[in-house]
Design an enzyme around this catalytic site. Structure first.
Site, short mmCIF file in Angstrom:
data_model
loop_
_atom_site.label_atom_id
_atom_site.label_comp_id
_atom_site.label_asym_id
_atom_site.label_seq_id
_atom_site.Cartn_x
_atom_site.Cartn_y
_atom_site.Cartn_z
N LYS A 111 0.85 -1.20 0.00
CA LYS A 111 0.00 0.00 0.00
C LYS A 111 0.88 1.25 0.00
CE LYS A 111 -3.84 0.20 2.29
NZ LYS A 111 -4.92 0.26 1.31
N SER A 112 0.40 2.28 -0.66
CA SER A 112 1.18 3.51 -0.79
C SER A 112 1.46 4.16 0.56
CB SER A 112 0.48 4.49 -1.73
OG SER A 112 -0.79 4.84 -1.23
N THR A 113 0.56 4.01 1.51
CA THR A 113 0.76 4.61 2.84
C THR A 113 2.07 4.13 3.45
OG1 THR A 113 -1.62 4.75 3.17
CG2 THR A 113 -0.25 4.85 5.15
N ALA A 115 4.56 2.42 1.64
CA ALA A 115 5.65 2.64 0.68
C ALA A 115 6.22 4.05 0.81
CB ALA A 115 5.15 2.40 -0.74
N ARG A 116 5.36 5.02 1.04
CA ARG A 116 5.81 6.42 1.15
C ARG A 116 6.55 6.69 2.45
NH1 ARG A 116 1.03 9.63 -2.05
NH2 ARG A 116 0.82 8.01 -3.63
N GLU A 137 6.10 -10.06 4.38
CA GLU A 137 7.48 -9.67 4.66
C GLU A 137 7.58 -8.15 4.59
OE1 GLU A 137 7.09 -11.72 1.66
OE2 GLU A 137 7.22 -13.63 2.69
N GLN A 156 -2.29 -4.94 -1.01
CA GLN A 156 -3.45 -5.21 -1.85
C GLN A 156 -3.22 -6.45 -2.69
OE1 GLN A 156 -4.54 -2.74 -5.37
NE2 GLN A 156 -6.50 -2.51 -4.31
N TYR A 170 -0.67 -25.65 -7.30
CA TYR A 170 0.16 -25.71 -6.09
C TYR A 170 -0.28 -26.88 -5.21
CZ TYR A 170 2.95 -23.90 -2.22
OH TYR A 170 3.88 -23.76 -1.23
N LYS A 176 4.89 -26.86 -0.24
CA LYS A 176 5.28 -26.92 1.18
C LYS A 176 4.59 -25.90 2.08
CE LYS A 176 9.54 -24.49 0.02
NZ LYS A 176 10.98 -24.65 -0.10
#
Length: 188
Positions: A111-113, A115-116, A137, A156, A170, A176
């Site tokens: 999310k940009s919140t 990332a910024r 992660e 997202q 899968y 696994k």
């Protein structure tokens, strides 16, 4: 592959349990408190982070080895907020449990919140017929401590539907991480 809309996401959640628990709209507030949004968006689903974290530590001077992972590399944190030290890393999991259809590949973007603020969220693709809680992660790329808020939006999910089902999913190959719950560490 076609990206799927909010209508499709709602239908798959209701009819096939693709996302549980499922929030049918974007949630941005709780009472008077502003939140980092979560729930259905136009072409995706904003997931929440649960309140359990594993934060990297160098207390034991362990080497990070994906083939022979030392659990002492992390300290467990449980709470409404997790502080990631500068230039460090933490694992968490989604509140939501996913069941991905056989003809769908799911990609996760931060999310940009976050990332910024220099906080990068990395998640590998959710493959066809994978199911479980998603291990998140978080990398704090800054020189300052960084906060992650539990039970609020962190990333997202985008759902891409193929025009034909895959030959081997899968689940078919016995992946696994199939059915994982909680914060899941590397496996070999």
């Amino acid at each position: 592959m076609t990206i799927k809309s909010d209508k499709w996401i709602r239908r798959m959640a209701r009819e096939q349990g693709m996302i549980e628990p499922f929030v049918e709209r974007q949630v941005r507030t709780e009472g008077s408190e502003r939140l980092i949004s979560y729930g259905v968006s136009s072409y995706g689903y904003d997931v929440r982070c649960a309140d359990e974290f594993k934060v990297f530590t160098n207390i034991h001077s362990a080497t990070v080895d994906p083939k022979n992972f030392d659990e002492r590399s992390f300290v467990d944190v449980k709470g409404a907020v997790c502080i990631i030290p500068p230039n460090s890393f933490a694992l968490a999991r989604t509140v939501e449990y996913f069941r991905i259809p056989r003809n769908v590949l799911t990609i996760c973007l931060g999310k940009s919140t976050y990332a910024r603020c220099g906080i990068i969220v990395n998640v590998t693709p959710l493959e066809p017929e994978w199911e479980g809680h998603v291990t998140l992660e978080f990398s704090n790329t800054t020189t300052l401590p960084a906060k992650i808020y539990a039970n609020e939006g962190v990333a997202q999910m985008l759902f891409l539907e193929s025009d034909e089902p895959c030959e081997v999913s899968y689940k078919d190959r016995g992946g696994k991480y199939q059915g994982q719950t909680g914060v899941t560490l590397p496996k070999t």
